[in-house]
Design a protein around this motif. Sequence first.
Motif, PDB file in Angstrom:
ATOM      1  N   LEU A  42      53.659  46.246  24.780  1.00  0.00           N
ATOM      2  CA  LEU A  42      52.381  46.687  24.107  1.00  0.00           C
ATOM      3  C   LEU A  42      51.411  47.221  24.635  1.00  0.00           C
ATOM      4  O   LEU A  42      51.113  48.032  25.184  1.00  0.00           O
ATOM      5  CB  LEU A  42      52.530  45.714  23.244  1.00  0.00           C
ATOM      6  N   TRP A  43      51.278  46.532  26.118  1.00  0.00           N
ATOM      7  CA  TRP A  43      50.387  47.814  26.965  1.00  0.00           C
ATOM      8  C   TRP A  43      51.051  48.669  27.826  1.00  0.00           C
ATOM      9  O   TRP A  43      49.808  49.356  27.733  1.00  0.00           O
ATOM     10  CB  TRP A  43      49.533  45.786  28.585  1.00  0.00           C
ATOM     11  N   ALA A  52      50.514  51.409  24.938  1.00  0.00           N
ATOM     12  CA  ALA A  52      49.113  52.101  24.093  1.00  0.00           C
ATOM     13  C   ALA A  52      47.962  52.149  25.782  1.00  0.00           C
ATOM     14  O   ALA A  52      47.473  53.012  24.921  1.00  0.00           O
ATOM     15  CB  ALA A  52      48.143  50.442  24.240  1.00  0.00           C
ATOM     16  N   GLN A 112      48.699  55.330  17.160  1.00  0.00           N
ATOM     17  CA  GLN A 112      49.188  54.302  17.504  1.00  0.00           C
ATOM     18  C   GLN A 112      48.313  53.725  18.888  1.00  0.00           C
ATOM     19  O   GLN A 112      48.803  51.928  18.716  1.00  0.00           O
ATOM     20  CB  GLN A 112      50.789  55.140  17.988  1.00  0.00           C
ATOM     21  N   ALA A 113      47.961  53.986  19.597  1.00  0.00           N
ATOM     22  CA  ALA A 113      47.285  53.012  20.214  1.00  0.00           C
ATOM     23  C   ALA A 113      46.149  52.255  19.259  1.00  0.00           C
ATOM     24  O   ALA A 113      47.196  51.022  20.178  1.00  0.00           O
ATOM     25  CB  ALA A 113      46.989  54.003  21.313  1.00  0.00           C
ATOM     26  N   LEU A 173      48.363  49.710  19.042  1.00  0.00           N
ATOM     27  CA  LEU A 173      49.111  48.525  19.245  1.00  0.00           C
ATOM     28  C   LEU A 173      47.961  47.980  20.080  1.00  0.00           C
ATOM     29  O   LEU A 173      48.045  46.441  20.329  1.00  0.00           O
ATOM     30  CB  LEU A 173      49.785  49.159  20.628  1.00  0.00           C
ATOM     31  N   LEU A 174      46.429  48.279  20.092  1.00  0.00           N
ATOM     32  CA  LEU A 174      45.809  47.357  20.672  1.00  0.00           C
ATOM     33  C   LEU A 174      45.002  46.340  19.297  1.00  0.00           C
ATOM     34  O   LEU A 174      44.905  45.829  19.571  1.00  0.00           O
ATOM     35  CB  LEU A 174      44.102  48.018  20.508  1.00  0.00           C
ATOM     36  N   CYS A 176      40.099  45.144  23.213  1.00  0.00           N
ATOM     37  CA  CYS A 176      41.528  45.579  22.869  1.00  0.00           C
ATOM     38  C   CYS A 176      40.419  45.583  21.503  1.00  0.00           C
ATOM     39  O   CYS A 176      41.189  47.319  21.404  1.00  0.00           O
ATOM     40  CB  CYS A 176      42.743  44.977  22.762  1.00  0.00           C
ATOM     41  N   SER A 222      40.181  50.007  20.608  1.00  0.00           N
ATOM     42  CA  SER A 222      40.751  50.668  19.035  1.00  0.00           C
ATOM     43  C   SER A 222      40.135  51.001  18.197  1.00  0.00           C
ATOM     44  O   SER A 222      39.614  52.197  17.755  1.00  0.00           O
ATOM     45  CB  SER A 222      41.289  49.197  18.344  1.00  0.00           C
TER      46      SER A 222
END
Length: 65
Positions: free
Chosen positions: A6-7, A10, A28-29, A32-33, A50, A54
């Motif tokens: 995930l990291w 992102a 999308q980023a 994920l964040l 995070c 976001s």
Amino acid sequence: MGNSSLWAGALSLVLIHAETGCQHAAQQAANLLDHLADDETTEQETRALCERASDRLRLSIAIPN
């Protein structure tokens, strides 16, 4: 998908957005964040970071929450 994936995902999407301006990558980023920010096994400071990232992505391209 583990947290490492995930990291990495992102970060990759944030870079794609920064390099190309791709709004889909930013969305999308941000997603994920958001997922990382919701993970209670992650430190609170990291979760807050995070969430901030976001929010910043969403504001920069006006993605609705």
